[in-house]
Design a protein around this motif. Sequence first.
Motif, mmCIF file in Angstrom:
data_model
loop_
_atom_site.group_PDB
_atom_site.id
_atom_site.type_symbol
_atom_site.label_atom_id
_atom_site.label_comp_id
_atom_site.label_asym_id
_atom_site.label_seq_id
_atom_site.Cartn_x
_atom_site.Cartn_y
_atom_site.Cartn_z
ATOM 1 N N ARG A 10 -3.746 5.426 -11.167
ATOM 2 C CA ARG A 10 -2.680 4.918 -10.303
ATOM 3 C C ARG A 10 -2.827 5.436 -8.876
ATOM 4 O O ARG A 10 -2.623 4.696 -7.910
ATOM 5 C CB ARG A 10 -1.312 5.302 -10.865
ATOM 6 C CG ARG A 10 -0.902 4.485 -12.071
ATOM 7 C CD ARG A 10 0.555 4.702 -12.419
ATOM 8 N NE ARG A 10 0.833 6.084 -12.807
ATOM 9 C CZ ARG A 10 0.837 6.543 -14.053
ATOM 10 N NH1 ARG A 10 0.586 5.712 -15.055
ATOM 11 N NH2 ARG A 10 1.109 7.794 -14.304
ATOM 12 N N ALA A 11 -3.186 6.721 -8.735
ATOM 13 C CA ALA A 11 -3.380 7.308 -7.401
ATOM 14 C C ALA A 11 -4.531 6.610 -6.677
ATOM 15 O O ALA A 11 -4.442 6.331 -5.479
ATOM 16 C CB ALA A 11 -3.648 8.806 -7.510
ATOM 17 N N ALA A 12 -5.589 6.299 -7.403
ATOM 18 C CA ALA A 12 -6.726 5.593 -6.806
ATOM 19 C C ALA A 12 -6.306 4.196 -6.372
ATOM 20 O O ALA A 12 -6.731 3.708 -5.319
ATOM 21 C CB ALA A 12 -7.888 5.526 -7.790
ATOM 22 N N GLY A 13 -5.466 3.548 -7.149
ATOM 23 C CA GLY A 13 -4.972 2.218 -6.789
ATOM 24 C C GLY A 13 -4.137 2.251 -5.521
ATOM 25 O O GLY A 13 -4.265 1.375 -4.659
ATOM 26 N N ALA A 14 -3.315 3.265 -5.373
ATOM 27 C CA ALA A 14 -2.498 3.395 -4.164
ATOM 28 C C ALA A 14 -3.384 3.657 -2.952
ATOM 29 O O ALA A 14 -3.179 3.071 -1.882
ATOM 30 C CB ALA A 14 -1.487 4.531 -4.340
ATOM 31 N N ALA A 15 -4.370 4.530 -3.110
ATOM 32 C CA ALA A 15 -5.286 4.832 -2.008
ATOM 33 C C ALA A 15 -6.103 3.595 -1.631
ATOM 34 O O ALA A 15 -6.337 3.333 -0.444
ATOM 35 C CB ALA A 15 -6.207 5.983 -2.393
ATOM 36 N N THR A 25 -0.493 3.911 5.295
ATOM 37 C CA THR A 25 -1.053 5.203 4.903
ATOM 38 C C THR A 25 0.017 6.290 4.901
ATOM 39 O O THR A 25 -0.109 7.271 4.179
ATOM 40 C CB THR A 25 -2.206 5.620 5.840
ATOM 41 O OG1 THR A 25 -1.723 5.638 7.177
ATOM 42 C CG2 THR A 25 -3.366 4.652 5.732
ATOM 43 N N SER A 26 1.065 6.101 5.656
ATOM 44 C CA SER A 26 2.141 7.092 5.689
ATOM 45 C C SER A 26 2.905 7.154 4.368
ATOM 46 O O SER A 26 3.610 8.129 4.114
ATOM 47 C CB SER A 26 3.110 6.789 6.830
ATOM 48 O OG SER A 26 3.698 5.515 6.664
ATOM 49 N N SER A 27 2.759 6.150 3.523
ATOM 50 C CA SER A 27 3.445 6.154 2.225
ATOM 51 C C SER A 27 2.673 6.930 1.154
ATOM 52 O O SER A 27 3.195 7.168 0.073
ATOM 53 C CB SER A 27 3.680 4.721 1.742
ATOM 54 O OG SER A 27 2.450 4.099 1.429
ATOM 55 N N LEU A 28 1.438 7.341 1.470
ATOM 56 C CA LEU A 28 0.630 8.079 0.498
ATOM 57 C C LEU A 28 1.066 9.537 0.422
ATOM 58 O O LEU A 28 1.444 10.132 1.431
ATOM 59 C CB LEU A 28 -0.851 8.019 0.886
ATOM 60 C CG LEU A 28 -1.495 6.644 0.906
ATOM 61 C CD1 LEU A 28 -2.947 6.768 1.368
ATOM 62 C CD2 LEU A 28 -1.420 5.968 -0.440
ATOM 63 N N GLN A 29 0.987 10.085 -0.788
ATOM 64 C CA GLN A 29 1.342 11.480 -1.017
ATOM 65 C C GLN A 29 0.342 12.096 -1.983
ATOM 66 O O GLN A 29 -0.247 11.402 -2.805
ATOM 67 C CB GLN A 29 2.721 11.596 -1.651
ATOM 68 C CG GLN A 29 3.844 10.994 -0.867
ATOM 69 C CD GLN A 29 5.148 11.099 -1.648
ATOM 70 O OE1 GLN A 29 5.352 12.038 -2.397
ATOM 71 N NE2 GLN A 29 6.020 10.125 -1.473
ATOM 72 N N ASP A 34 -5.308 12.411 -0.552
ATOM 73 C CA ASP A 34 -6.609 13.077 -0.558
ATOM 74 C C ASP A 34 -7.722 12.085 -0.877
ATOM 75 O O ASP A 34 -8.784 12.125 -0.266
ATOM 76 C CB ASP A 34 -6.632 14.218 -1.580
ATOM 77 C CG ASP A 34 -5.709 15.363 -1.203
ATOM 78 O OD1 ASP A 34 -5.385 15.498 -0.002
ATOM 79 O OD2 ASP A 34 -5.322 16.118 -2.113
ATOM 80 N N MET A 35 -7.478 11.206 -1.840
ATOM 81 C CA MET A 35 -8.472 10.197 -2.206
ATOM 82 C C MET A 35 -8.732 9.249 -1.043
ATOM 83 O O MET A 35 -9.873 8.882 -0.777
ATOM 84 C CB MET A 35 -8.006 9.395 -3.420
ATOM 85 C CG MET A 35 -8.037 10.135 -4.709
ATOM 86 S SD MET A 35 -7.380 9.082 -6.005
ATOM 87 C CE MET A 35 -7.673 10.086 -7.434
ATOM 88 N N TYR A 36 -7.682 8.846 -0.359
ATOM 89 C CA TYR A 36 -7.803 7.939 0.787
ATOM 90 C C TYR A 36 -8.730 8.531 1.844
ATOM 91 O O TYR A 36 -9.568 7.848 2.408
ATOM 92 C CB TYR A 36 -6.427 7.664 1.381
ATOM 93 C CG TYR A 36 -6.480 6.867 2.666
ATOM 94 C CD1 TYR A 36 -6.616 5.483 2.643
ATOM 95 C CD2 TYR A 36 -6.405 7.499 3.903
ATOM 96 C CE1 TYR A 36 -6.673 4.749 3.825
ATOM 97 C CE2 TYR A 36 -6.463 6.778 5.085
ATOM 98 C CZ TYR A 36 -6.594 5.403 5.040
ATOM 99 O OH TYR A 36 -6.664 4.677 6.208
ATOM 100 N N GLU A 46 -13.768 1.341 -8.030
ATOM 101 C CA GLU A 46 -14.295 1.658 -9.356
ATOM 102 C C GLU A 46 -13.303 2.503 -10.157
ATOM 103 O O GLU A 46 -13.057 2.254 -11.328
ATOM 104 C CB GLU A 46 -15.624 2.404 -9.228
ATOM 105 C CG GLU A 46 -16.252 2.709 -10.568
ATOM 106 C CD GLU A 46 -17.576 3.446 -10.450
ATOM 107 O OE1 GLU A 46 -18.129 3.790 -11.501
ATOM 108 O OE2 GLU A 46 -18.048 3.673 -9.319
ATOM 109 N N MET A 47 -12.710 3.501 -9.492
ATOM 110 C CA MET A 47 -11.764 4.377 -10.186
ATOM 111 C C MET A 47 -10.471 3.631 -10.532
ATOM 112 O O MET A 47 -9.940 3.785 -11.627
ATOM 113 C CB MET A 47 -11.446 5.601 -9.336
ATOM 114 C CG MET A 47 -10.617 6.636 -10.068
ATOM 115 S SD MET A 47 -10.381 8.146 -9.137
ATOM 116 C CE MET A 47 -11.955 8.941 -9.414
ATOM 117 N N ALA A 48 -9.990 2.821 -9.624
ATOM 118 C CA ALA A 48 -8.753 2.076 -9.860
ATOM 119 C C ALA A 48 -8.951 1.001 -10.931
ATOM 120 O O ALA A 48 -8.004 0.619 -11.609
ATOM 121 C CB ALA A 48 -8.261 1.440 -8.575
ATOM 122 N N GLY A 49 -10.173 0.535 -11.098
ATOM 123 C CA GLY A 49 -10.464 -0.512 -12.067
ATOM 124 C C GLY A 49 -10.688 -0.024 -13.483
ATOM 125 O O GLY A 49 -10.952 -0.821 -14.384
#
Length: 60
Positions: A10-15, A25-29, A34-36, A46-49
Motif C-alpha cells: 500500500r505504501a508503494a502504491g501511494a508513493a 507529495t505533501s500527503s505522503l507520510q 521514504d519510498m517516493y 513492481e512493488m505496488a503490483g
Amino acid sequence: MKAQSKSQQRAAGAALSAKRGETKTSSLQGASKDMYESMTEAELAEMAGTQRKDLPEEAS
C-alpha cells in the motif's frame, strides 16, 4: 523487488501515485515518503503490483 507485506504494498502504491503526479507529495507520510524519495517509478510499480493474497498484514 516484491512487497513483503500488505502495508508495504500500500505504501508503494501511494508513493507511485505521487511519483506519477496523481496525488500531492505533501500527503505522503512515513514509509511512502521514504519510498517516493529513494525509489524509481519502475521499482515502485513492481512493488505496488505485488499480489496481496498471501502476504501478511505487516512484515516481521
